[in-house]
Enzyme design. Structure first.
Site, PDB file in Angstrom:
ATOM      1  N   GLY A  67    -110.351 -10.536 -64.622  1.00 46.65           N
ATOM      2  CA  GLY A  67    -109.544  -9.883 -63.475  1.00 46.65           C
ATOM      3  C   GLY A  67    -109.714 -10.606 -61.888  1.00 46.65           C
ATOM      4  O   GLY A  67    -110.276 -11.778 -62.149  1.00 46.65           O
ATOM      5  N   ASP A  79    -145.147  -3.936 -98.955  1.00 44.51           N
ATOM      6  CA  ASP A  79    -143.851  -3.984 -99.155  1.00 44.51           C
ATOM      7  C   ASP A  79    -143.244  -2.552 -98.540  1.00 44.51           C
ATOM      8  O   ASP A  79    -142.111  -2.147 -98.401  1.00 44.51           O
ATOM      9  CB  ASP A  79    -143.422  -3.869-100.410  1.00 44.51           C
ATOM     10  CG  ASP A  79    -143.414  -5.391-100.735  1.00 44.51           C
ATOM     11  OD1 ASP A  79    -144.324  -5.920-100.215  1.00 44.51           O
ATOM     12  OD2 ASP A  79    -142.967  -5.922-101.877  1.00 44.51           O
ATOM     13  N   ASP A 108    -104.656  -6.628 -65.144  1.00 47.04           N
ATOM     14  CA  ASP A 108    -105.846  -7.583 -65.350  1.00 47.04           C
ATOM     15  C   ASP A 108    -106.280  -8.374 -66.410  1.00 47.04           C
ATOM     16  O   ASP A 108    -107.024  -9.039 -66.417  1.00 47.04           O
ATOM     17  CB  ASP A 108    -107.187  -6.713 -64.566  1.00 47.04           C
ATOM     18  CG  ASP A 108    -107.337  -5.715 -65.479  1.00 47.04           C
ATOM     19  OD1 ASP A 108    -106.615  -5.174 -66.090  1.00 47.04           O
ATOM     20  OD2 ASP A 108    -108.848  -5.210 -65.414  1.00 47.04           O
TER      21      ASP A 108
END
Lengths: 421, 556
Positions: B448, B36, B291
């Site tokens: 765009g 752990d 855009d």
């Protein structure tokens, strides 16, 4: 032989389960199923973060709260799911800490889940008992019943330990060149390609963390265990092949070969000569790596390893005569030793390396050695380069001589108010 | 029992480590197997700390269990001797909690000078987030002391913690805002806080607790106990930041009026920019530039924790003008709040189910008000595959799932990954955060004129590698990515939304040739749509005519 000092085992390393990271890739038709908890899954995704996305043929059968009270975990559905998704030839069922504490009867569970066409093999691997590479030893032991018996007059070598295919080819070719007949590798690339093992078999361990499976094969099948150095570096590789050949009644002299190999490493060994190197404990590869560096001219300040098997590691320990060797070290004591002895290079675990560098030490990940092709004649260059790379890089960089460059990096030391205000 | 491969949240003991490692002279000790200890490297590797993390595993081995040895008192003494912490937090792990040891008694046997707090983090009932938040709330209750307010207007910033998602730069952003307002920062906690700082929490005029996951409960306690008002909103996006600033000033001035303290004025907004004279954020103008029309046709799927999921959905929708294809969270305990916040943002769904807060009921993903609630990444990947959004904002796991699905993805929520610990200034909060997120969205999606050219001419001269897409007509999804390691994320577990092989229409060679003219990075989507169209029409062979009909029916 170096006396082994044993400490209390408060060191850092990874859980034995981590070995699935390389073994599932080595045994290509396998699946590694860990009976574990959220902790095991979190461990694997962090320890193996890089690999987890590579079509993982491993997973955690997740024990949740309502599973804790059940007498035996119900894994049938998961096995079906794995069979459908991955079509493995073998499933390794790995234990972890929680089912160990729950006293799950794994042998019976694995037997119950096994089918004639899809064996489920129990592998003890819990972080309570196994560190990092050690669990490979358990995986190989689980495979033993599937290694066919060999007759006493079948005098061939079986190489022990998972190496990648390129290294395996190197060893097979080198053996052929020396006239040593090869029965195969354990583990093999596929489950059904396991080598026959019998009283005539010579076991040549390629990895230093496989003492139990080696000892068991010698005991159960009467195989002969090669007692030599592990094939790391020109010195280890020469001893490995000469000793192996001798077991086949062949007298080979590889002095010239070793000298050539060392001369190819000359630019590295020049840099290493006289350097003082410290190994904390992690992969169980520490003894042969330290022995190689000693042969390359380094002074080994300390060589620590999680577990040392006096017999299996006898030759390495003999070669480390005079070096302080620790088993189950205490990391805090090691930090004090490092501060007192100021080694030029410390080989340490993933978690401790950056903080060691923060203390002004040149440190290198020990874990990396478990994942690199460093075996045999061909691996010597890679092996030596891993040590010199860290030394060279730190030498190239400007000295980090102003504490400002680490200001605010420790989360617990972030100042509330800036110095200016 | 289920098969787990990847978890969104860490464990309870990881949550404890995050709090301990955040604070000054606080240390966590895990009564756990050595395995752990893996949480330790998460800190030193991701945060690249030059010192050791403030946590130690007091190793429990199989032999210790067999012999009844318990090493915890000795570890506590070692930690104290070496580090002299003010507080040691002890917690068990998933395996040792089953031993039902009384750790209070065991820890008391160590007789340390440091205070020892045994934190009851049951890993079967809580994961990282609840564990960390619970511990921090407990520390706040334990250490906050009644005291007079600071003379000048002040705030506590509550919630940033070690390994938090972009919290280091969020904190820089919040500090800059407070500096601009002339508001003193009383305490930041848990990050960098000492126990003395925790005691001083009630001196602040106001608590800022922007993260739903950590610090909110502590702020609620401080409000109830000490009357400190709290601002719980997360200033994600420009308008939310503006509203947040106004509310902050208003709340501070309410306190000021009550205690007869100095007032806080909101300076001109340019004061919040990096140079003090520009727009505080580029987003409002950016979103109106020509855009960005492309965004109005783009939809996004958002998945993450509670704070970021809500903040990002609103930002994409309200400030960039995108459509929301769907959203979700892995935090089941916050699902109700997230759903409530996102009312009106999510597309209506048929499957309105009741929320489930039962952590053990993992069988199926649940849906709360159209929100996907699951901690299985496979469910999320399946939802994304089904929705085919133009953009996914998710976690590292969605980034990998999206690579397989060939859908642009940005990471907006924890768990953190090494790529969330970059060197530059990349906050998620405030005006600066809005700019960072907008840039990320913009550079990740195709937009765009470039998009129009690609649509018109196939590749717009972009010399991308076609990296060996699969042959048409296979049962695998037509994702033009090689079967490399990277794209194999969920191949075992990801349920493919398409029908099985037997029902997939076959492509005639000339239709196949025509499909190849479609840009490779949208080809997969076109292929799926045409196959779906053909299946719906009951056509088994896709000819050029079928393809044309499909393109017309589907709008090109």
């Amino acid at each position: 032989m170096s006396a082994i000092q044993k400490e209390d085992g408060l060191y850092h390393s990874f859980c034995g389960l981590t070995c699935v990271g390389w073994l599932y890739q080595k045994i290509k038709d396998s699946f590694f199923l860990i009976l574990g908890t959220h902790t095991c899954a979190h461990l694997l995704q962090n320890a193996l973060g890089v690999m987890i996305f590579a079509r993982p043929r491993f997973g955690v059968a997740l024990l949740e709260e309502n599973d804790l009270s059940k007498p035996q975990p119900e894994l049938e559905a998961l096995i079906d799911e794995i069979r459908a998704d991955h079509k493995p030839s073998v499933i390794f069922l790995l234990s972890s800490c929680t089912p160990e504490v729950m006293k799950v009867e794994f042998d019976g569970l694995a037997r119950h889940l096994s089918r004639p066409d899809l064996p489920v093999l129990f592998v003890p691997a819990s972080g309570l008992d196994y560190t990092f590479s050690q669990a490979e030893d358990s995986v190989l032991q689980a495979l033993l019943p599937f290694c066919p018996p060999a007759s006493p007059d079948d005098r061939r070598v079986v190489f022990l330990g998972s190496v990648n295919d390129a290294i395996a080819d190197d060893f097979a070719l080198e053996a052929a060149r020396l006239g040593i007949p090869v029965a195969g590798f354990l583990p093999a690339t596929h489950f059904h390609e396991l080598p026959p093992i019998g009283p005539g078999t010579v076991l040549a361990p390629l990895q230093p963390y496989l003492s139990k499976v080696a000892t068991r094969l010698a005991r159960d099948r009467g195989a002969t265990l090669l007692n030599s150095l592990f094939p790391f570096g020109p010195d280890g590789t020469r001893a490995f092949w000469e000793d192996l050949a001798r077991l086949f009644g062949l007298n080979v002299d590889l002095r010239e070969r070793e000298a050539q190999a060392w001369s190819r490493l000359a630019t590295h060994t020049e840099l290493l000569r006289g350097k003082r190197v410290f190994f904390t404990a992690d992969t169980l590869m520490e003894l042969p790596l330290a022995r190689f560096l000693k042969a390359a001219g380094c002074e080994i300040v300390e060589c620590s390893s999680p577990y040392i098997h006096k017999k299996f590691h006898a030759r390495e320990l003999a070669a480390l005569e005079g070096v302080p060797v620790f088993e189950q070290p205490n990391f805090d004591r090691q930090l004090r030793t490092i501060a007192a002895t100021q080694p030029d290079l410390v080989i340490s675990t993933l978690g401790t390396t950056n903080p060691l560098i923060g203390q002004g030490v040149v440190a290198k990940w020990s874990t990396e050695f478990a994942f690199m092709p460093i075996h045999g004649w061909a691996g010597a260059g890679t092996l030596v380069g891993m040590f010199t790379k860290a030394l060279r890089r730190h030498a190239k960089l400007d000295p980090l001589d102003d504490p400002v460059w680490s200001a605010g990096l420790m989360p617990g030391a972030i100042p509330l108010v800036s110095n200016r205000s | 029992m289920r098969l787990a491969l990847w978890m969104y949240e860490g464990t309870a003991h990881h949550g404890v480590g995050r709090i301990a490692n955040s604070m000054q002279k606080v240390h966590a000790v895990f009564h756990a197997p050595q395995g752990d200890d893996y949480v330790n490297p998460i800190f030193t590797m991701l945060e690249r700390t030059p010192a050791f993390p403030q946590m130690t595993t007091s190793v429990v081995s199989g032999r210790d269990l067999a012999q009844g040895t318990i090493r915890l008192p000795e570890t506590l003494r070692q930690v104290e001797a070496k580090l002299h912490p003010d507080l040691i937090i002890v917690c068990a792990s998933c395996s040792t909690i089953l031993l039902q040891e009384d750790l209070e008694v065991v820890a008391a046997n160590a007789h340390t000078q440091a205070e020892v707090l045994v934190y009851d983090a049951n890993p079967y009932r809580m994961a990282e987030v609840l564990s960390a938040d619970g511990l921090f709330t407990q520390l706040t209750k334990r250490y906050a002391r009644p005291q007079p307010l600071t003379a000048r207007p002040s705030v506590n910033i509550i919630g940033p913690a070690s390994l938090g998602f972009h919290v280091r730069t969020d904190l820089i952003c919040l500090r800059r805002i407070m500096q601009t307002l002339g508001v003193q920062v009383n305490v930041i906690a848990p990050l960098g806080a000492s126990l003395a700082d925790m005691a001083r929490l009630p001196a602040a005029w106001l608590n800022i607790a922007p993260y739903r996951e950590l610090g909110r409960k502590a702020a609620v306690y401080l409000e109830e106990q000490f009357g400190t008002p709290a601002l719980y909103d997360a200033p994600i996006g420009v308008q939310p930041t503006l509203a947040w600033l106004r509310r902050l000033v208003e709340m501070l001035n309410d306190v000021g009026a009550r205690v007869d303290g100095p007032a806080v004025d909101l300076p001109p907004l340019t004061a919040f920019s990096l140079d003090g004279m520009s727009a505080p954020s580029g987003v409002p103008w950016f979103a109106r530039t020509a855009d960005m029309d492309s965004f109005s046709s783009k939809n996004a799927f958002v998945f993450g924790d509670a704070t970021h999921t809500v903040g990002i959905v609103k930002f994409l929708h309200d400030e960039l003008g995108m459509d929301i294809a769907g959203a979700g969270t892995y935090l089941a305990h916050e699902a109700g709040w997230v759903a409530e916040q996102l009312v009106g943002y999510l597309p209506p769904t048929a499957d309105q189910e009741s929320p489930t807060a039962d952590r053990t009921a993992h069988g199926q993903p649940s849906s709360v008000g159209g929100l996907l609630v699951t901690d299985r990444f496979q469910d999320v990947a399946a939802r994304i595959a089904e929705l085919q959004p133009s953009l996914v904002c998710g976690t590292q796991m969605e980034r990998h799932s999206c690579r397989k699905l060939d859908i642009p993805c940005i990471v907006i929520a924890p768990p953190t990954h090494i790529e969330n610990h970059l060197l530059g200034y990349r906050p998620m909060l405030g005006f600066d955060g809005a700019d960072v997120i907008a840039d990320e969205v913009y550079t990740t999606t195709t937009l765009g004129l470039e998009k129009h050219l690609i649509d018109l001419f196939g590749d717009a001269g972009l010399e991308y590698e076609e990296n060996g897409g699969q042959e048409i007509g296979q049962d695998t999804p037509a994702l033009d990515t090689p079967p490399s390691q990277e794209n194999a994320v969920a191949s075992g577990a990801l349920p493919h939304p398409l029908t099985p092989k037997a029902q997939t229409p076959t492509w005639t060679p000339d239709a196949q040739a025509m499909l190849k003219k479609v840009p490779f990075f949208v080809r997969g989507r076109v292929q799926r749509n045409v196959e779906k169209y053909a299946t719906e029409q009951g056509v088994s062979d896709i000819t050029v005519d079928v393809l044309q009909a499909a393109k017309e029916a589907l709008g090109g």
